[in-house]
Write an enzyme that holds these catalytic residues in place. Structure first.
Site, PDB file in Angstrom:
ATOM      1  CG  ASP A 125      43.592  40.919  -0.712  1.00 57.55           C
ATOM      2  OD1 ASP A 125      42.741  41.771  -1.033  1.00 57.55           O
ATOM      3  OD2 ASP A 125      43.443  40.113   0.214  1.00 57.55           O
ATOM      4  CG  ASP A 186      36.820  43.467   0.154  1.00 55.62           C
ATOM      5  OD1 ASP A 186      35.615  43.179   0.023  1.00 55.62           O
ATOM      6  OD2 ASP A 186      37.396  43.406   1.246  1.00 55.62           O
TER       7      ASP A 186
HETATM    8  N1  GLY Z   1      39.893  43.648   2.010  1.00 55.24           N
HETATM    9  C1  GLY Z   1      39.592  43.460   3.356  1.00 55.24           C
HETATM   10  C2  GLY Z   1      38.973  44.596   4.075  1.00 55.24           C
HETATM   11  O1  GLY Z   1      38.455  45.544   3.528  1.00 55.24           O
HETATM   12  O2  GLY Z   1      39.003  44.495   5.263  1.00 55.24           O
END
Ligand code: GLY
Length: 402
Positions: A125, A186
C-alpha cells in the site's frame, strides 16, 4: 449496410449521453463538499487523514485516522485536494482565493506523509499512499521535493519483489496465515509508482519489476471467464502458483467487485506506461468480464459489493463504479473506434448513476458519495462513505472534463 446504421445509432446514443452529463456541474458539487469538509476539519491536524463516514455516525464530517504507513487510505484525501485544486485553478479569478486555500491544505496533508521516504516498506500500500499524494502534488506543482520522496518510496516498494515468483509480496504480515508469498489484485495499482519512477530518474529495474508482476498476475490470478481472485498464493521458494483465495470477497470462487475494478484500472495503467498491446488486450478482457457480470447482477451501473452475493439486500459498492469509470475514460481513448465509444459511454453511465440522488451524499454528509463497502466479511465500513470512492469519482470527472 445494416451494421453501419446500427453502429451510427450506437454512436449517436453514446454522444447524446456524453453531452447530457455535465462534468463541470459535478466538479462544482465536489468543490462545495470539499469546502464543507475543510470547514469541519479546521483547525487542521494534518497527521489525521479523512477515511470514512458511517451510517451510524451522528456528525456529517469525516472520521480520521492517523497518517501512518499502516493506514493504506492516508493518501486519498491529499489527492482529492490536489484534484480539487486542479479544477479550481482553471476557474478564473472568481476561484483564485478558494484554490489557494485548498492548495495550502493539500500541502499540509501531503507533507505529513514525507516520513515514508525514510522507513522500510510496511506493505504494498506504500504505492497508494505515495501515488495519490506526492505524485498528484508533483503533477500540480512540479515541486522537486515531492519527486525525491516519490523516487525514494519507489525503491523502498521494490524491496517486496520476489524474483522467484515474479511479483511483489503484498502483505508480509500474512505470509504465515496464507501459507506463502501472497499477491493481491489491489497491488496492480501500486505498480504505477515503479513505472513512474523508472521514467523520472529511477532505475530501469523498477519498470522490469512492474512488468514481471503484471505478466505473472495475468497468468495466475484470473479464471477462464476473465474474473479474478482477490489473493494469489505462491510458494515463496520455488515461485509455483499454489491457489487463489479471497480476503475481502464472499468466497474463493466469487468475484469481489472492487478486486475486479483494480484489475481494470491496473491493466489500463500498465498500457498507459508501456504501450504494450498485451496489456491493452488484457485490460479489455478484464473490463468485458466486469461489464458482463455487472449487467447480469445489478439493476444499475453500480455493482453489488461482490457479484456473487445475490441476496436482495446485498449492499452496493460505489467505490468500484468510480474506479472503473476512471479507468474506462483512459481505456476508451486507447482502444478507439466503436469499442472505445462503448467504454466511454459505460463510464458516463456509471458517473451519471453516481451523480444521482441515490449515490451522492449532498446534505447528508460532507463526502461526495455514499454506499461503498470496505471489508464486508469483517463487517467493516459496510454501506459507508469511504475516501477512495470520492478520490476515483473526482479523478473520473476531471478526465471527462478534459
Ligand atoms: N486495498 C483494499 C481495498 O480495496 O479495500
Amino acid at each position: 449496410m445494416k451494421r453501419t446504421v446500427l453502429s451510427l445509432l450506437c454512436l449517436t446514443i453514446s454522444l447524446l449521453s456524453v453531452q447530457a452529463f455535465d462534468a463541470d456541474r459535478q466538479l462544482q458539487y465536489c468543490a462545495e463538499q470539499t469546502q464543507r469538509a475543510l470547514a469541519l476539519l479546521r483547525p487542521y491536524q494534518f497527521n489525521q487523514e479523512p477515511r470514512n463516514i458511517l451510517t451510524t455516525d451522528t456528525g456529517k464530517g469525516w472520521n480520521c485516522r492517523p497518517a501512518v504507513a499502516e493506514e493504506w487510505c492516508s493518501g486519498f484525501w491529499p489527492g482529492i485536494l490536489w484534484m480539487d485544486y486542479a479544477y479550481l485553478k482553471q476557474g478564473g479569478s472568481g476561484k483564485k482565493a478558494e484554490a489557494a486555500r485548498v492548495r495550502e491544505a493539500a500541502e499540509g496533508y501531503t507533507d505529513v506523509l514525507g516520513f515514508l521516504a525514510e522507513r522500510p516498506v510496511f506493505d504494498h500500500d506504500l504505492g497508494f499512499l505515495v501515488i495519490n499524494s506526492f505524485l498528484k502534488g508533483y503533477e500540480q506543482t512540479g515541486d522537486e521535493r515531492y519527486k525525491r520522496i516519490a523516487l525514494a518510496c519507489a525503491d523502498t516498494l521494490a524491496n517486496l519483489y520476489n524474483p522467484k515468483v515474479g511479483t511483489l509480496l503484498s502483505w508480509p504480515r500474512h505470509v504465515t496465515d496464507f501459507g506463502g508469498h501472497n499477491t493481491i489484485m489491489d497491488n496492480m495499482i501500486n505498480l504505477e509508482l515503479l513505472l513512474w519512477a523508472s521514467e523520472n530518474g529511477g532505475s530501469r529495474l523498477l519498470r522490469d519489476i512492474a512488468i514481471n508482476h503484471a505478466v505473472t498476475t495475468m497468468r495466475h490470478h484470473f479464471r477462464p471467464d476473465g474474473t479474478c481472485y482477490h489473493v494469489a498464493i505462491y510458494d515463496t521458494l520455488t515461485g509455483e502458483f499454489l491457489r487463489g483465495k479471497t480476503h475481502q470477497g464472499l468466497a474463493d470462487y466469487s468475484t469481489w467487485s472492487r478486486g475486479q475494478s483494480w484489475a481494470v484500472y491496473g491493466y489500463t495503467m500498465m498500457y498507459r506506461y508501456t504501450r504494450d498491446p498485451l496489456f491493452l488486450a488484457f485490460a479489455q478482457r478484464v473490463t468485458d468480464a466486469y461489464l458482463k457480470r455487472l449487467h447480469e447482477t445489478s439493476d444499475d451501473w453500480v455493482p453489488r459489493w461482490d457479484m456473487d452475493d445475490m441476496r436482495a439486500q446485498a449492499p452496493k459498492d460505489a467505490s468500484t463504479a468510480a474506479i472503473v469509470a476512471s479507468a474506462l475514460l483512459d481505456l476508451s481513448g486507447f482502444v478507439g473506434g466503436f469499442k472505445g465509444d462503448y467504454y466511454r459511454d459505460a463510464a458516463v453511465q456509471m458517473l451519471t448513476d453516481l451523480s444521482s440522488e441515490c449515490y451522492q451524499s449532498r446534505e447528508r454528509n460532507v463526502a461526495f458519495l455514499m454506499h461503498s463497502v470496505g471489508n464486508h466479511p469483517a463487517g467493516s465500513e459496510v454501506d459507508a462513505s469511504i475516501i477512495y470512492a470520492d478520490y476515483y469519482y473526482i479523478e473520473a470527472l476531471l478526465k471527462l472534463k478534459r
